[in-house]
Write a protein that holds these residues in place. Structure first.
Motif, PDB file in Angstrom:
ATOM      1  N   THR B  15      17.782  29.000 -13.830  1.00  0.00           N
ATOM      2  CA  THR B  15      19.053  29.001 -14.550  1.00  0.00           C
ATOM      3  C   THR B  15      18.828  28.685 -16.022  1.00  0.00           C
ATOM      4  O   THR B  15      18.070  27.774 -16.357  1.00  0.00           O
ATOM      5  N   GLY B  16      19.479  29.463 -16.870  1.00  0.00           N
ATOM      6  CA  GLY B  16      19.406  29.218 -18.301  1.00  0.00           C
ATOM      7  C   GLY B  16      18.346  30.013 -19.035  1.00  0.00           C
ATOM      8  O   GLY B  16      18.332  30.035 -20.272  1.00  0.00           O
ATOM      9  N   THR B  17      17.475  30.670 -18.302  1.00  0.00           N
ATOM     10  CA  THR B  17      16.421  31.455 -18.960  1.00  0.00           C
ATOM     11  C   THR B  17      16.900  32.883 -19.203  1.00  0.00           C
ATOM     12  O   THR B  17      17.706  33.406 -18.442  1.00  0.00           O
ATOM     13  N   PRO B  18      16.407  33.520 -20.269  1.00  0.00           N
ATOM     14  CA  PRO B  18      16.758  34.925 -20.497  1.00  0.00           C
ATOM     15  C   PRO B  18      15.915  35.835 -19.594  1.00  0.00           C
ATOM     16  O   PRO B  18      14.759  35.526 -19.286  1.00  0.00           O
ATOM     17  N   VAL B  19      16.520  36.933 -19.174  1.00  0.00           N
ATOM     18  CA  VAL B  19      15.835  37.879 -18.308  1.00  0.00           C
ATOM     19  C   VAL B  19      16.143  39.287 -18.792  1.00  0.00           C
ATOM     20  O   VAL B  19      17.299  39.596 -19.122  1.00  0.00           O
ATOM     21  N   THR B  20      15.129  40.129 -18.856  1.00  0.00           N
ATOM     22  CA  THR B  20      15.336  41.530 -19.222  1.00  0.00           C
ATOM     23  C   THR B  20      14.798  42.435 -18.136  1.00  0.00           C
ATOM     24  O   THR B  20      13.642  42.287 -17.714  1.00  0.00           O
ATOM     25  N   LEU B  21      15.640  43.347 -17.703  1.00  0.00           N
ATOM     26  CA  LEU B  21      15.256  44.351 -16.722  1.00  0.00           C
ATOM     27  C   LEU B  21      15.165  45.696 -17.422  1.00  0.00           C
ATOM     28  O   LEU B  21      15.975  46.014 -18.288  1.00  0.00           O
ATOM     29  N   ARG B  22      14.175  46.477 -16.996  1.00  0.00           N
ATOM     30  CA  ARG B  22      13.956  47.754 -17.657  1.00  0.00           C
ATOM     31  C   ARG B  22      14.165  48.910 -16.694  1.00  0.00           C
ATOM     32  O   ARG B  22      13.748  48.871 -15.540  1.00  0.00           O
ATOM     33  N   CYS B  23      14.804  49.944 -17.212  1.00  0.00           N
ATOM     34  CA  CYS B  23      14.952  51.197 -16.478  1.00  0.00           C
ATOM     35  C   CYS B  23      14.326  52.292 -17.313  1.00  0.00           C
ATOM     36  O   CYS B  23      14.633  52.425 -18.512  1.00  0.00           O
ATOM     37  N   HIS B  24      13.453  53.056 -16.698  1.00  0.00           N
ATOM     38  CA  HIS B  24      12.757  54.129 -17.392  1.00  0.00           C
ATOM     39  C   HIS B  24      12.946  55.429 -16.625  1.00  0.00           C
ATOM     40  O   HIS B  24      12.745  55.472 -15.413  1.00  0.00           O
ATOM     41  N   GLN B  25      13.328  56.496 -17.344  1.00  0.00           N
ATOM     42  CA  GLN B  25      13.526  57.792 -16.696  1.00  0.00           C
ATOM     43  C   GLN B  25      12.673  58.861 -17.364  1.00  0.00           C
ATOM     44  O   GLN B  25      12.383  58.789 -18.564  1.00  0.00           O
ATOM     45  N   THR B  26      12.280  59.824 -16.562  1.00  0.00           N
ATOM     46  CA  THR B  26      11.482  60.941 -17.082  1.00  0.00           C
ATOM     47  C   THR B  26      12.262  62.246 -16.999  1.00  0.00           C
ATOM     48  O   THR B  26      11.677  63.317 -17.161  1.00  0.00           O
ATOM     49  N   GLU B  27      13.574  62.163 -16.737  1.00  0.00           N
ATOM     50  CA  GLU B  27      14.400  63.366 -16.538  1.00  0.00           C
ATOM     51  C   GLU B  27      15.113  63.816 -17.810  1.00  0.00           C
ATOM     52  O   GLU B  27      15.759  64.857 -17.818  1.00  0.00           O
ATOM     53  N   ASN B  28      15.048  63.016 -18.854  1.00  0.00           N
ATOM     54  CA  ASN B  28      15.738  63.332 -20.115  1.00  0.00           C
ATOM     55  C   ASN B  28      17.252  63.457 -19.935  1.00  0.00           C
ATOM     56  O   ASN B  28      17.922  64.217 -20.629  1.00  0.00           O
ATOM     57  N   HIS B  29      17.782  62.669 -18.971  1.00  0.00           N
ATOM     58  CA  HIS B  29      19.232  62.675 -18.774  1.00  0.00           C
ATOM     59  C   HIS B  29      19.897  61.802 -19.822  1.00  0.00           C
ATOM     60  O   HIS B  29      19.387  60.746 -20.200  1.00  0.00           O
ATOM     61  N   ARG B  30      21.059  62.238 -20.251  1.00  0.00           N
ATOM     62  CA  ARG B  30      21.754  61.557 -21.343  1.00  0.00           C
ATOM     63  C   ARG B  30      22.402  60.242 -20.894  1.00  0.00           C
ATOM     64  O   ARG B  30      22.456  59.273 -21.641  1.00  0.00           O
ATOM     65  N   TYR B  31      22.921  60.233 -19.661  1.00  0.00           N
ATOM     66  CA  TYR B  31      23.717  59.098 -19.230  1.00  0.00           C
ATOM     67  C   TYR B  31      22.875  58.152 -18.360  1.00  0.00           C
ATOM     68  O   TYR B  31      22.155  58.589 -17.456  1.00  0.00           O
ATOM     69  N   MET B  32      23.003  56.860 -18.630  1.00  0.00           N
ATOM     70  CA  MET B  32      22.299  55.845 -17.839  1.00  0.00           C
ATOM     71  C   MET B  32      23.254  54.706 -17.531  1.00  0.00           C
ATOM     72  O   MET B  32      24.157  54.398 -18.336  1.00  0.00           O
ATOM     73  N   TYR B  33      23.051  54.101 -16.381  1.00  0.00           N
ATOM     74  CA  TYR B  33      23.992  53.094 -15.880  1.00  0.00           C
ATOM     75  C   TYR B  33      23.221  51.910 -15.296  1.00  0.00           C
ATOM     76  O   TYR B  33      22.140  52.072 -14.738  1.00  0.00           O
ATOM     77  N   TRP B  34      23.821  50.740 -15.396  1.00  0.00           N
ATOM     78  CA  TRP B  34      23.333  49.577 -14.683  1.00  0.00           C
ATOM     79  C   TRP B  34      24.424  49.093 -13.732  1.00  0.00           C
ATOM     80  O   TRP B  34      25.579  48.905 -14.140  1.00  0.00           O
ATOM     81  N   TYR B  35      24.045  48.928 -12.458  1.00  0.00           N
ATOM     82  CA  TYR B  35      24.929  48.407 -11.439  1.00  0.00           C
ATOM     83  C   TYR B  35      24.307  47.148 -10.845  1.00  0.00           C
ATOM     84  O   TYR B  35      23.098  46.967 -10.838  1.00  0.00           O
ATOM     85  N   ARG B  36      25.162  46.315 -10.272  1.00  0.00           N
ATOM     86  CA  ARG B  36      24.679  45.257  -9.409  1.00  0.00           C
ATOM     87  C   ARG B  36      25.254  45.467  -8.018  1.00  0.00           C
ATOM     88  O   ARG B  36      26.375  45.971  -7.862  1.00  0.00           O
ATOM     89  N   GLN B  37      24.458  45.109  -7.023  1.00  0.00           N
ATOM     90  CA  GLN B  37      24.893  45.277  -5.645  1.00  0.00           C
ATOM     91  C   GLN B  37      24.840  43.947  -4.936  1.00  0.00           C
ATOM     92  O   GLN B  37      23.785  43.306  -4.880  1.00  0.00           O
ATOM     93  N   ASP B  38      25.970  43.540  -4.417  1.00  0.00           N
ATOM     94  CA  ASP B  38      26.081  42.277  -3.686  1.00  0.00           C
ATOM     95  C   ASP B  38      26.736  42.545  -2.344  1.00  0.00           C
ATOM     96  O   ASP B  38      27.588  43.438  -2.232  1.00  0.00           O
ATOM     97  N   PRO B  39      26.362  41.781  -1.334  1.00  0.00           N
ATOM     98  CA  PRO B  39      26.968  41.986  -0.001  1.00  0.00           C
ATOM     99  C   PRO B  39      28.481  41.934  -0.074  1.00  0.00           C
ATOM    100  O   PRO B  39      29.064  41.028  -0.657  1.00  0.00           O
ATOM    101  N   GLY B  40      29.108  42.929   0.525  1.00  0.00           N
ATOM    102  CA  GLY B  40      30.566  42.967   0.559  1.00  0.00           C
ATOM    103  C   GLY B  40      31.237  43.464  -0.700  1.00  0.00           C
ATOM    104  O   GLY B  40      32.467  43.533  -0.756  1.00  0.00           O
ATOM    105  N   HIS B  41      30.440  43.810  -1.724  1.00  0.00           N
ATOM    106  CA  HIS B  41      31.022  44.270  -2.991  1.00  0.00           C
ATOM    107  C   HIS B  41      30.542  45.646  -3.401  1.00  0.00           C
ATOM    108  O   HIS B  41      30.892  46.129  -4.473  1.00  0.00           O
ATOM    109  N   GLY B  42      29.760  46.271  -2.593  1.00  0.00           N
ATOM    110  CA  GLY B  42      29.296  47.596  -2.965  1.00  0.00           C
ATOM    111  C   GLY B  42      28.507  47.563  -4.259  1.00  0.00           C
ATOM    112  O   GLY B  42      27.773  46.614  -4.548  1.00  0.00           O
TER     113      GLY B  42
END
Lengths: 110, 116
Positions: B15-42
């Motif tokens: 708790t309290g530390t910074p965290v960075t997650l990386r997403c890398h794509q090789t498809e050259n798609h314009r749109y990118m999204y970040w989702y979180r998935q939790d039980p019961g919340h889709g």
């Protein structure tokens, strides 16, 4: 406010049976309705999708039924197989943004 | 996984530390999204990007920031991680925002984050 409601939360079906998962949405601006399949430890993958100008779409054993007036759509899996055991998510999309249902865990018993 | 990688795949932090997650794509798609998935919340949208340096908030953006300096990379940062941010994080890409075909979202394999 949940914009896409999915039911049931879990479903157990015998091999060869029909699995039915239902979703309801509220926002009439949604213009694309995909279903995703997710296996444990994997990301969701597109299974089948429908646009609101079509009432039904079938791909193999998977069929989407769409009722625009009722703002409801459903996924039917015919001849369900143990390999279909997974979590299924419906979604409703508009302008590139998708709203997902909470998911249905399907178990197909051999 | 449609040419999408996420790193790290698993992370435990405090708790309290910074965290960075990386997403890398090789498809050259314009749109990118970040989702979180939790039980019961889709899947819930955190942030999305519609081009380099163009980002917008999703429904659960509080406590998260994103950056996209290149088409292929979309970073998600938790400025000061909290236990409520323990989740599985998925990156997704799409070719266009319109429904059907090119509007289909393709998901990465996910990152499991545990905040102690």
């Amino acid at each position: 406010q949940q914009q896409v409601k999915q039911s049931p939360q879990s479903l157990i079906v015998q091999k060869g049976g029909i699995s039915i998962i239902n979703c309801a949405y509220e926002n009439t601006a949604f213009d694309y309705f995909p279903w995703y399949q997710q296996f444990p430890g994997k990301g969701p993958a597109l299974l089948i999708a429908i646009r609101p100008d079509v009432s039904e779409k079938k791909e193999g054993r998977f069929t989407i039924s769409f009722n625009k007036s009722a703002k409801q759509f459903s996924l039917h899996i015919m001849d369900s197989q143990p390999g279909d055991s997974a979590t299924y998510f419906c979604a409703a999309s508009s302008a590139g943004k998708s709203t997902f249902g909470d998911g249905t865990t399907l178990t197909v018993k051999p | 996984d449609a040419g999408i990688t996420q790193s790290p795949r698993h992370k435990v932090t405090e708790t309290g530390t910074p965290v960075t997650l990386r997403c890398h794509q090789t498809e050259n798609h314009r749109y990118m999204y970040w989702y979180r998935q939790d039980p019961g919340h889709g899947l819930r949208l955190i942030h999305y990007s519609y081009g380099v340096k163009d980002t917008d908030k999703g429904e659960v953006s509080d406590g998260y920031s994103v950056s996209r300096s290149k088409t292929e990379d979309f970073l998600l940062t938790l400025e000061s991680a909290t236990s409520s941010q323990t989740s599985v994080y998925f990156c997704a890409i799409s070719e266009s925002p319109s429904g059907g075909g090119k509007g289909t979202q393709y998901f990465g394999p996910g990152t499991r984050l545990l905040v102690l």
